[in-house]
Motif scaffolding. Structure first.
Motif, PDB file in Angstrom:
ATOM      1  N   HIS A 260      11.535  13.381   4.506  1.00 34.42           N
ATOM      2  CA  HIS A 260      11.402  14.495   5.445  1.00 34.42           C
ATOM      3  C   HIS A 260      11.302  15.808   4.690  1.00 34.42           C
ATOM      4  CE1 HIS A 260      13.642  11.742   8.431  1.00 34.42           C
ATOM      5  NE2 HIS A 260      12.347  11.508   8.427  1.00 34.42           N
ATOM      6  N   ARG A 261      10.377  16.625   5.137  1.00 37.80           N
ATOM      7  CA  ARG A 261      10.173  17.893   4.445  1.00 37.80           C
ATOM      8  C   ARG A 261      11.158  18.929   4.927  1.00 37.80           C
ATOM      9  NH1 ARG A 261       3.803  18.917   4.446  1.00 37.80           N
ATOM     10  NH2 ARG A 261       4.415  21.094   4.323  1.00 37.80           N
ATOM     11  N   LEU A 262      11.813  19.568   3.975  1.00 38.06           N
ATOM     12  CA  LEU A 262      12.745  20.641   4.307  1.00 38.06           C
ATOM     13  C   LEU A 262      12.428  21.819   3.402  1.00 38.06           C
ATOM     14  CD1 LEU A 262      16.041  18.555   4.392  1.00 38.06           C
ATOM     15  CD2 LEU A 262      14.803  19.439   6.360  1.00 38.06           C
TER      16      LEU A 262
ATOM     17  N   VAL B 290       0.851  -1.185   0.000  1.00 33.31           N
ATOM     18  CA  VAL B 290       0.000   0.000   0.000  1.00 33.31           C
ATOM     19  C   VAL B 290       0.890   1.239   0.000  1.00 33.31           C
ATOM     20  CG1 VAL B 290      -2.095  -1.033   0.924  1.00 33.31           C
ATOM     21  CG2 VAL B 290      -0.334  -0.281   2.530  1.00 33.31           C
ATOM     22  N   ASP B 291       0.836   1.975  -1.116  1.00 29.85           N
ATOM     23  CA  ASP B 291       1.598   3.221  -1.257  1.00 29.85           C
ATOM     24  C   ASP B 291       0.670   4.334  -0.813  1.00 29.85           C
ATOM     25  OD1 ASP B 291       2.947   5.480  -2.056  1.00 29.85           O
ATOM     26  OD2 ASP B 291       2.995   4.959  -4.188  1.00 29.85           O
ATOM     27  N   THR B 292       0.946   4.886   0.373  1.00 33.40           N
ATOM     28  CA  THR B 292      -0.008   5.782   1.022  1.00 33.40           C
ATOM     29  C   THR B 292       0.394   7.244   0.890  1.00 33.40           C
ATOM     30  OG1 THR B 292       1.167   5.640   3.136  1.00 33.40           O
ATOM     31  CG2 THR B 292      -0.522   3.986   2.727  1.00 33.40           C
ATOM     32  N   TRP B 293      -0.441   8.030   0.240  1.00 33.24           N
ATOM     33  CA  TRP B 293      -0.160   9.465   0.135  1.00 33.24           C
ATOM     34  C   TRP B 293      -0.947  10.224   1.199  1.00 33.24           C
ATOM     35  CZ3 TRP B 293      -3.030  13.852  -0.111  1.00 33.24           C
ATOM     36  CH2 TRP B 293      -2.301  15.051  -0.285  1.00 33.24           C
TER      37      TRP B 293
ATOM     38  N   GLY C  89       5.732  14.674  -6.720  1.00 30.57           N
ATOM     39  CA  GLY C  89       6.621  15.504  -5.903  1.00 30.57           C
ATOM     40  C   GLY C  89       6.108  16.923  -5.783  1.00 30.57           C
ATOM     41  N   ARG C  90       6.794  17.699  -4.971  1.00 30.96           N
ATOM     42  CA  ARG C  90       6.340  19.040  -4.635  1.00 30.96           C
ATOM     43  C   ARG C  90       6.478  19.988  -5.823  1.00 30.96           C
ATOM     44  NH1 ARG C  90       3.815  19.244   0.214  1.00 30.96           N
ATOM     45  NH2 ARG C  90       4.127  21.477   0.017  1.00 30.96           N
ATOM     46  N   VAL C  91       5.565  20.921  -5.909  1.00 24.14           N
ATOM     47  CA  VAL C  91       5.683  21.949  -6.936  1.00 24.14           C
ATOM     48  C   VAL C  91       6.109  23.290  -6.326  1.00 24.14           C
ATOM     49  CG1 VAL C  91       4.037  20.889  -8.509  1.00 24.14           C
ATOM     50  CG2 VAL C  91       3.215  22.504  -6.795  1.00 24.14           C
TER      51      VAL C  91
ATOM     52  N   GLN D 259      -0.205  13.868   4.234  1.00 21.31           N
ATOM     53  CA  GLN D 259       0.687  14.949   4.690  1.00 21.31           C
ATOM     54  C   GLN D 259       0.465  15.223   6.178  1.00 21.31           C
ATOM     55  OE1 GLN D 259      -1.247  17.970   2.082  1.00 21.31           O
ATOM     56  NE2 GLN D 259       0.776  18.132   1.151  1.00 21.31           N
ATOM     57  N   THR D 260       1.419  15.951   6.763  1.00 23.08           N
ATOM     58  CA  THR D 260       1.218  16.427   8.127  1.00 23.08           C
ATOM     59  C   THR D 260      -0.152  17.109   8.216  1.00 23.08           C
ATOM     60  OG1 THR D 260       3.583  16.852   8.242  1.00 23.08           O
ATOM     61  CG2 THR D 260       2.229  17.865   9.952  1.00 23.08           C
ATOM     62  N   GLU D 261      -0.465  17.878   7.187  1.00 21.52           N
ATOM     63  CA  GLU D 261      -1.699  18.653   7.182  1.00 21.52           C
ATOM     64  C   GLU D 261      -2.944  17.783   7.078  1.00 21.52           C
ATOM     65  OE1 GLU D 261       1.006  19.169   5.439  1.00 21.52           O
ATOM     66  OE2 GLU D 261       1.497  21.301   5.293  1.00 21.52           O
TER      67      GLU D 261
ATOM     68  N   GLY E  23       0.142  21.111  -2.684  1.00 22.58           N
ATOM     69  CA  GLY E  23       1.537  21.434  -2.981  1.00 22.58           C
ATOM     70  C   GLY E  23       2.247  20.368  -3.795  1.00 22.58           C
ATOM     71  N   ASP E  24       1.512  19.322  -4.196  1.00 23.30           N
ATOM     72  CA  ASP E  24       2.105  18.241  -4.983  1.00 23.30           C
ATOM     73  C   ASP E  24       1.609  18.269  -6.420  1.00 23.30           C
ATOM     74  OD1 ASP E  24       3.739  16.561  -3.221  1.00 23.30           O
ATOM     75  OD2 ASP E  24       1.891  16.220  -2.120  1.00 23.30           O
ATOM     76  N   GLY E  25       2.529  17.979  -7.337  1.00 24.78           N
ATOM     77  CA  GLY E  25       2.129  17.735  -8.709  1.00 24.78           C
ATOM     78  C   GLY E  25       1.646  16.295  -8.823  1.00 24.78           C
TER      79      GLY E  25
HETATM   80  C1  7RM Z   1       3.171  11.499   5.673  1.00 27.62           C
HETATM   81  C2  7RM Z   1       4.153  12.564   5.262  1.00 27.62           C
HETATM   82  C3  7RM Z   1       4.091  15.308   2.914  1.00 27.62           C
HETATM   83  C4  7RM Z   1       4.622  15.277   1.504  1.00 27.62           C
HETATM   84  C5  7RM Z   1       3.535  15.240   0.470  1.00 27.62           C
HETATM   85  C6  7RM Z   1       4.257  14.575  -0.691  1.00 27.62           C
HETATM   86  C7  7RM Z   1       5.146  13.551  -0.006  1.00 27.62           C
HETATM   87  C8  7RM Z   1       4.073  11.611   1.207  1.00 27.62           C
HETATM   88  C9  7RM Z   1       3.767  10.198  -0.422  1.00 27.62           C
HETATM   89  C10 7RM Z   1       4.328  11.384  -0.957  1.00 27.62           C
HETATM   90  C11 7RM Z   1       4.284  10.481  -3.061  1.00 27.62           C
HETATM   91  C12 7RM Z   1       3.480   9.128  -1.334  1.00 27.62           C
HETATM   92  N1  7RM Z   1       3.886  13.831   5.673  1.00 27.62           N
HETATM   93  N2  7RM Z   1       4.517  12.235   0.088  1.00 27.62           N
HETATM   94  N3  7RM Z   1       3.624  10.385   0.912  1.00 27.62           N
HETATM   95  N4  7RM Z   1       4.587  11.518  -2.276  1.00 27.62           N
HETATM   96  N5  7RM Z   1       3.755   9.326  -2.641  1.00 27.62           N
HETATM   97  N6  7RM Z   1       2.959   7.962  -0.923  1.00 27.62           N
HETATM   98  O1  7RM Z   1       5.108  12.261   4.598  1.00 27.62           O
HETATM   99  O2  7RM Z   1       4.044  16.294   5.742  1.00 27.62           O
HETATM  100  O3  7RM Z   1       6.075  15.008   6.063  1.00 27.62           O
HETATM  101  O4  7RM Z   1       5.153  15.179   3.864  1.00 27.62           O
HETATM  102  O5  7RM Z   1       5.372  14.079   1.301  1.00 27.62           O
HETATM  103  O6  7RM Z   1       5.049  15.503  -1.368  1.00 27.62           O
HETATM  104  O7  7RM Z   1       3.079  16.547   0.161  1.00 27.62           O
HETATM  105  S1  7RM Z   1       4.817  15.129   5.387  1.00 27.62           S
END
Ligand code: 7RM
Length: 665
Positions: A532-534, A417-420, A521-523, A422-424, A506-508
């Motif tokens: 980890h988000r930086l 399971v590839d889970t998408w 990934g992020r746009v 966010q913290t939000e 914030g993701d494409g």
């Molecule tokens: C849970 C977590 C969020 C960001 C999100 C994406 C990236 C997270 C996936 C993913 C592709 C996934 N929270 N992201 N999970 N991208 N496939 N399954 O990671 O707030 O730290 O990050 O992470 O860009 O916006 S987070």
């Protein structure tokens, strides 16, 4: 992986032919059945109300499901009252499951602890009484700065039990990062440890707390509770510092939970944004707990006899939702591990899976790629046959890593399971359901039942199958953030201003020909390094705060191991410019700046490469063109530079780099 959807090679992505249908045996026993989608589609709010009643125990039942009148701040189950710690612990004991193991703790040096739900109840109650005795009351903020220990889980639950709001700061963050979070949250108490074990040696934590509390804006902190983990010498401030064990020893094991409204704040978790200042993401109680429990049950197919292991640290949202609140609400038995995967040897994780009979594993693509690099003979040395569900989170998982994970770790049978999320979002939003979805390597595929997501173009139009754009969430969901701590305007600006009524993640993203979602990934200017988000801005600010740096630009460059890697371009101040003229000098400057970033933000933010350049590419309005720097960082021919104010800059940069190349690597 790409950072910009426009740069994505669509062709490769949209022709994934491999598909893995669930086995009939798995499908027959799965928690999730296809009817879940139909139920949610027929009555979305009714579906969530059912989940909330089914999976959460309410002190006062709710009668309203969603109140969206103050959009974009949602209120879910608002007239209900409950307690998150009661849901995570006590109710299982009351149901006669007190002897069930909640946590199999494994320390890095090999020490272990088995904690039942009854043990957890006693510890959490004592910790709750201890916090109350220190004057921490409902609504107060408590910063938790700990390694992965049983006490970390207890500390979070003790806060929840008294209605205090925890804010966990990852133990790898610096004193300065800790200070700014303490100040922003106006915390009353800090819970830390003398240290933790890291790569075979004790690593101190308490000095960072002392340093943070010497800094500005931290006067609100009255006490520091210190867990004794390593036994190392620890500086002590009399009257302020208290050993955790001493505080708990004298505390009563009975504690009546503080019943709170469903919308009472549960925690704040700071996360990088596109500007320098980290955002305090606020989550509340009822909706968050509901979606954590729901997703944990259905996405991981949790059963009574499962042993579950999520490798995330509690410093990240994954540790909050899938080590603490989701699994404990569901009464799961889980493994928690303090250390790194390669201490004392590269088979440590697989050894733990064999030892505890782990059946559900939830980890990050960066970890999978690292294990791939170490070679498959390492996991082959252990019995992994207990594994039956594999999860991935944190960044896009490339199809090669997905296939390796399935074959080498999952024995070619366990669904991935590839889970998408966010913290939000607080909890999982897009994921296959094991037993229902035919999985595809590299795609998170479908919004969960009850979740409404789409991929839209610049004008907020839903793109057709085969098209690409931006991922948005089109309906409120129970575990959504309720705002940014103390800054409603920033909340609205960040997530809701791009298109009216749509949450912009914030993701494409792309939709393939089957309508499945692929995350790209992020746009924005947020990097994703090892999941980890930086923030680019935050690291740039750190670099520029060093005496010798005049200007800095940071980009996330594709990296085989970590997804993205931090690459910094710096211009040195005039009087220091010639320090980087020789390879030795350049190496020294790089080292100095890397250490500086580690000190300002934390070791995870250290640039992998620092390139000293004479100029930065800027548009006429002064915006740094990171796209061009990314070309350089990824060793590509530099793309279209026509909007540059000074077109010769890129030649200057490239020429300079060839000269110092040997020093960079
Ligand atoms: C849970 C977590 C969020 C960001 C999100 C994406 C990236 C997270 C996936 C993913 C592709 C996934 N929270 N992201 N999970 N991208 N496939 N399954 O990671 O707030 O730290 O990050 O992470 O860009 O916006 S987070």
């Amino acid at each position: 992986m790409t950072t910009h959807p426009e740069a994505a090679s669509l062709e490769n992505l949209l022709h994934e032919e491999r598909s893995f249908a669930p086995s009939p045996a798995f499908a027959a026993q799965a928690n999730a059945q296809p009817s879940l989608y139909a139920d949610a589609a027929a009555d979305r709010l009714g579906f969530w109300a059912d989940q909330a009643r089914d999976l959460v125990s309410w002190h006062t039942p709710f009668t309203q499901t969603l109140d969206w009148t103050d959009a974009p701040v949602a209120r879910w189950f608002a007239d209900g009252t409950l307690n998150a710690a009661y849901n995570a612990v006590d109710r299982h004991v009351e149901a006669g499951r007190g002897d069930r193991v909640a946590l199999h703790f494994e320390g890095e040096p090999g020490d272990t602890r088995t904690v039942t739900y009854a043990d957890l109840q006693r510890d959490v109650a004592r910790a709750a009484n201890a916090l109350a005795a220190l004057g921490v009351a409902k609504g107060d903020r408590v910063v938790i700065y700990l390694p992965m220990l049983v006490e970390s889980v207890v500390a979070m639950l003790a806060c929840a039990r008294i209605g205090a709001v925890h804010s966990v700061v990852f133990g790898g963050f610096s004193a300065d990062a800790l200070r700014s979070r303490i100040a922003d949250a106006e915390a009353k108490l800090v819970i830390t440890a003398d240290g933790g074990y890291r790569r075979g040696a004790p690593s101190a934590l308490k000095p960072a707390v002392d340093e943070a509390l010497d800094g500005e804006g931290t006067d609100t902190v009255k006490h520091v509770l210190v867990v004794r983990r390593t036994g190392q010498d620890t500086a002590w401030t009399q009257g302020r510092d208290i050993w955790w064990d001493d505080a708990l020893e004298s505390a009563d094991t009975f504690h009546e939970p503080v019943w709170v409204d469903a919308e009472h704040p549960l925690f704040i978790l700071y996360t990088s944004g596109t500007t320098g200042k980290p955002k305090g993401i606020l989550h509340t109680t009822g909706g968050y707990l509901t979606q954590c429990a729901y997703t944990h049950k259905y996405v991981f197919d949790l059963k009574d006899d499962d042993v579950y292991w999520c490798t995330a640290d509690i410093g990240w949202v994954t540790g909050h939702s899938y080590v603490v609140y989701g699994p404990l609400a569901n009464g799961a038995t889980q493994v928690i591990y303090e250390g790194t995967p390669d201490t004392p040897h590269r088979g440590r994780w697989w050894e733990l899976i064999e030892k505890y009979g782990v059946s559900i594993l939830y980890t990050a693509p960066t970890a999978i790629r690292t294990c791939m690099k170490w070679g498959e003979d390492i996991p082959a040395g252990f019995d992994l046959s207990s594994l039956r569900v594999l999860g991935s989170v944190g960044e896009p998982i490339n199809p090669e890593a997905w296939m390796w994970y399935r074959r080498v770790i999952g024995g070619d049978t366990a669904p991935i399971v590839d889970t998408w999320w966010q913290t939000e979002t607080g909890a999982i939003m897009i994921s296959p359901l094991p037993g229902v979805t035919a999985t595809k390597p590299g795609s998170a595929q479908v919004p969960l039942p009850g979740i409404a997501a789409d991929v839209v173009d610049d004008d907020a139009r839903s793109v057709p199958d085969g098209g690409g754009g931006y991922l948005v969430l089109t309906e409120p969901w129970p575990s959504m953030l309720r705002g940014i701590w103390g800054d409603r305007q920033r909340y609205e600006d960040t997530y809701w201003s791009r298109w009216k009524g749509l949450y912009f993640a914030g993701d494409g993203a792309k939709k393939d020909d089957d309508g499945d979602v692929w995350l790209l990934g992020r746009v924005d200017d947020v990097m994703n390094v090892s999941g980890h988000r930086l923030s680019t801005t935050e690291i740039e600010s750190a670099l520029v705060s060093h005496d010798i740096v005049a200007e800095a630009a940071v980009v996330g460059a594709n990296d085989d191991m970590t997804g993205q890697a931090v690459v910094a371009f710096v211009i040195l101040r005039g009087e220091h410019a010639d320090r980087a003229a020789t390879p030795e000098g350049a190496a020294e400057v790089q080292q100095e700046l890397r250490n500086h970033v580690a000190k300002e933000i934390g070791p995870i933010a250290k640039p992998k490469r620092i390139l000293v350049v004479p100029e930065l590419p800027k548009t006429r309005s002064g915006k740094i063109m990171r796209r061009l720097l990314r070309d350089v960082a990824e060793n590509r021919a530099v793309g279209d530079a026509t909007t540059l104010a000074d077109a010769s800059v890129m030649t200057l940069i490239s020429d300079g780099l060839t000269a110092t190349k040997s020093a960079d690597d």
